[in-house]
Each structure stands twice: as C-alpha cells, then as structure tokens.
Enzyme design. Structure first.
Site, PDB file in Angstrom:
ATOM      1  N   GLU A  22       0.144  -4.428  11.051  1.00 48.98           N
ATOM      2  CA  GLU A  22      -0.214  -3.055  11.094  1.00 48.98           C
ATOM      3  C   GLU A  22       0.651  -2.410  12.027  1.00 48.98           C
ATOM      4  OE1 GLU A  22      -2.085  -1.894   8.653  1.00 48.98           O
ATOM      5  OE2 GLU A  22      -3.773  -3.515   8.255  1.00 48.98           O
TER       6      GLU A  22
ATOM      7  N   GLU B 154       1.625   4.100   3.034  1.00 51.35           N
ATOM      8  CA  GLU B 154       2.095   3.286   4.331  1.00 51.35           C
ATOM      9  C   GLU B 154       3.367   3.189   4.400  1.00 51.35           C
ATOM     10  OE1 GLU B 154      -0.252  -0.275   4.501  1.00 51.35           O
ATOM     11  OE2 GLU B 154      -2.190   0.777   4.210  1.00 51.35           O
TER      12      GLU B 154
ATOM     13  N   ARG C 281      -3.096   4.620  -2.250  1.00 53.48           N
ATOM     14  CA  ARG C 281      -2.960   3.528  -1.618  1.00 53.48           C
ATOM     15  C   ARG C 281      -2.690   2.538  -2.913  1.00 53.48           C
ATOM     16  NH1 ARG C 281      -5.616   0.005   2.266  1.00 53.48           N
ATOM     17  NH2 ARG C 281      -6.975  -1.644   1.474  1.00 53.48           N
TER      18      ARG C 281
ATOM     19  N   HIS D  93       0.856  -1.339   0.061  1.00 57.69           N
ATOM     20  CA  HIS D  93       0.270  -0.066  -0.158  1.00 57.69           C
ATOM     21  C   HIS D  93       0.864   1.223  -0.079  1.00 57.69           C
ATOM     22  CE1 HIS D  93      -3.695  -2.662   1.803  1.00 57.69           C
ATOM     23  NE2 HIS D  93      -3.687  -2.246   0.382  1.00 57.69           N
TER      24      HIS D  93
HETATM   25  O1  0X9 Z   1      -7.168  -3.580   4.249  1.00 58.24           O
HETATM   26  C1  0X9 Z   1      -6.036  -3.908   4.112  1.00 58.24           C
HETATM   27  O2  0X9 Z   1      -5.525  -4.415   3.208  1.00 58.24           O
HETATM   28  C2  0X9 Z   1      -5.282  -4.008   5.511  1.00 58.24           C
HETATM   29  N1  0X9 Z   1      -5.253  -2.748   6.114  1.00 58.24           N
HETATM   30  S1  0X9 Z   1      -4.745  -1.613   5.580  1.00 58.24           S
HETATM   31  O3  0X9 Z   1      -5.319  -0.303   6.505  1.00 58.24           O
HETATM   32  N2  0X9 Z   1      -3.182  -1.426   5.962  1.00 58.24           N
HETATM   33  O4  0X9 Z   1      -5.149  -1.222   4.236  1.00 58.24           O
HETATM   34  C3  0X9 Z   1      -5.723  -5.314   6.123  1.00 58.24           C
HETATM   35  C4  0X9 Z   1      -5.045  -6.541   5.675  1.00 58.24           C
HETATM   36  C5  0X9 Z   1      -6.133  -7.448   5.079  1.00 58.24           C
HETATM   37  N3  0X9 Z   1      -5.415  -8.312   4.570  1.00 58.24           N
HETATM   38  C6  0X9 Z   1      -5.699  -9.709   3.933  1.00 58.24           C
HETATM   39  N4  0X9 Z   1      -6.877 -10.000   3.746  1.00 58.24           N
HETATM   40  N5  0X9 Z   1      -4.780 -10.365   3.912  1.00 58.24           N
HETATM   41 ZN    ZN Z   2      -2.108  -1.391   4.155  1.00 58.11          ZN
END
Ligand code: 0X9
Ligand code: ZN
Length: 319
Positions: A273, A75, A128, A72
């Site tokens: 995270e 981040e 993102r 992402h």
């Molecule tokens: O939404 C996401 O991809 C992750 N959170 S973020 O705020 N960094 O975007 C959470 C991880 C979800 N991951 C998987 N499903 N593997």
């Molecule tokens: Zn992320």
C-alpha cells in the site's frame, strides 16, 4: 493530470496519465530497448482493452518477478510507480538498480484493470472495481475474485458493494488473464516473486489475507518486509508497517497475491500500500508532486526486498 491526447514525449512522473498515454509509452520503450524488452499482453478486459505490460530480460537464466499495478482503478499512484520503476530499471546508473535489472527477469503490468482505470478518468474518480454489469450495479473487486478462499471473508456477495467478489472465482476476464498468465509462466519463466501495488496506507504486506494462521515462511517474509521498509524510510523518512494482510490491514480473501502464493507456490509475495499515510484524508488522491518521491522510495524498497530475499536463500539457482 494531463489530457488524453498528450503526446508520449510529454510522459513523465510529475503528472497522472490516461491509459492511452501509458500504452504509448510502453510502445516507445519497447521500440527503444528491443534487445531486452518485449511486449506482454495477457488478455483482454471486459470492454475489450488489452491488458498490457512488458517483459524485461537482460540475460538468460534469471528467475522472474511479476509486478501487478492498477488492479484497483482509483489507486493512480500504483500504475505511476510501476512505470517509474520500469523506467529506472532501463536507465538507472545506480549499481544496485542495475544489478536487479540484470539479474532478474521482470514482468511489469502497470494497469491490469484498464476498464476501471479509464472509468476513473471519464466517469468516477473514486471507482475501484472492474466495470462488467451485474444486475443494477457494475464491477467486481478484482482483488477479491481470485480462486483462493474465494468469497470467504472480507469480501461481499453483493454486486453493489465496493468489495464484491464477483459471480464466481475468476469470473472477471482481468483476473482470469492474470491467472492464466501465471499458470502458463510460473514454472517455465521461474516466477519466484509477486508484487502487487496498491494505495494507500504505507504498508508492506505478505500472505495470508483470509486467516491469522502464519504461513510457513512467515519469518522470512517479515524479515524481507522489515528490510524493505527500513530502506524505503531512509530516503525521505516515509514510514511503512510490515506484516501479514490479516494482521496489519483487515481480513480479506480472493486476493491476487494470496492466490499466487498459495495456489502457484510463489514464495516471495508482497502487496504494497503506497502513499499516503494511513490517516490521509485525501485517501486515493495523491498529489502528482508525490509521484516521483514515491517512485524513488519504492525503488529503494524493491532493491532491499530482493537483496534480503536472496540473502535468506531465495533465487538460489539465479545466475
Ligand atoms: O482491500 C484490498 O484489496 C487492499 N487494500 S486497498 O485499500 N488497496 O483496497 C488490501 C489487500 C488485500 N489483499 C489480499 N487479500 N491479497
Ligand atoms: Zn487497492
């Protein structure tokens, strides 16, 4: 953040750096540690940037860890933490860090979404996704693009959304490069651990994302996550929560870790995270003064994670 033409001699963990400086730093460490480090380029991004990292291998016979940073774009603490850990693996005198540097092979790719990362420096700090145009909008959420319950839940078919799953599973060249690399190296390099670095919310998450159903080694992963979170907290009191993606963040599908775990049978799989806290109002904008403390506490977590996984019985045939 330092300017784009910053010389590599100024690379540190008190600033955020452009992709060019990170790549120059990778070149520098490989030329300084040629006995144990090799360049790894797994493919090219949509805009043609190489997706780069290194392999650290200090002895034969190790199982391997794959560390994925920067999937992402916004981040920024993720690539910074990946390079911090890599630097410590090369230079630390702490016996526990030296042990994990020696007893595992490491594939560390700090920025697997290089187009998106560059885009956050040049156009939109809060970007993102990847950047490939899809109709009137651009980019797919690479952490929704993997071939594991693709586009089922917690992802969108709308190219204008932040969580757009892409036009098909593995439609994005960045996800394809990771997929191909893991497929080609999972067995031969014995990749038994997959760690994906994100921000923010201070969570240590394991599979699965698309269902509340518990994975067969749920108890192991919970115990590993709890030990790692406890170790992380010891240094500065930073609190992390541990659990499956589905239970502690929100349902989502097509994530890289879930794919690695369920399609490639990589048994120890975590998505972290990193800082800031869940109620942070700065969200993805973490002050650069926090890069180094985040690095230290995350390194502590890595040590504990690998120690606990080994105690439980993973990596058995390691040296
Ligand atoms: O939404 C996401 O991809 C992750 N959170 S973020 O705020 N960094 O975007 C959470 C991880 C979800 N991951 C998987 N499903 N593997
Ligand atoms: Zn992320």
């Amino acid at each position: 953040m330092k300017p784009k033409d910053t010389p590599v001699s100024e690379f540190d963990w008190n600033h955020y750096f452009h992709l060019e400086t990170i790549n120059a730093w990778l070149d520098k460490i490989v030329s300084n540690h040629g006995n144990i480090l090799t360049h790894v380029t797994i493919g090219k991004s949509f805009e043609g940037r190489p997706i780069r990292g290194v392999k650290l291998s200090a002895q034969a016979g190790n199982t391997a860890i794959f560390v994925e940073g920067g999937i992402h774009a916004r981040e920024w603490i993720s690539p910074s933490t990946a390079t911090f850990i890599l630097d410590q693996l090369l230079h630390s005198n702490d016996p526990k860090v030296k042990a994990i540097a020696t007893n595992f092979d490491w594939y560390i790719l700090p920025v697997v979404n290089p187009d998106g990362y560059a885009y956050t420096f040049e156009h939109d700090r809060m970007w993102r996704k990847s950047v490939k145009p899809n109709g009137l909008c651009r980019g797919a959420d690479l952490n929704r693009n993997f071939n594991c319950h693709w586009n089922h839940t917690g992802s969108s078919p709308d190219p204008c959304r932040y969580d757009y799953a892409g036009s098909g599973a593995t439609s994005e060249s960045e996800a394809e490069a990771i997929t191909k690399f893991i497929e080609e190296n999972r067995i031969s390099s014995r990749i038994e651990t997959y760690i994906s670095l994100h921000s923010f919310s201070q969570l240590m998450m394991f599979p699965l994302g698309h269902t509340a159903r518990r994975v067969p080694n749920y108890d192991d992963l919970l115990s590993i996550g709890q030990k790692a979170s406890a170790a992380l907290k010891q240094r500065y009191g930073t609190k992390y929560e541990t659990g499956s993606i589905h239970e502690i963040i929100y349902p989502s599908s097509g994530g890289s870790m879930d794919w690695a775990y369920s399609q490639k049978s990589i048994p120890v799989a975590f998505t972290l995270e990193l800082r800031g806290p869940p109620n942070s109002t700065d969200m993805f904008i973490l002050p650069a003064e926090q890069i180094t403390p985040t690095g230290w506490e995350t390194l502590d977590a890595f040590v504990a994670l690998l120690e606990e996984a080994r105690n439980i019985g993973y990596y058995k045939d390691n040296k």
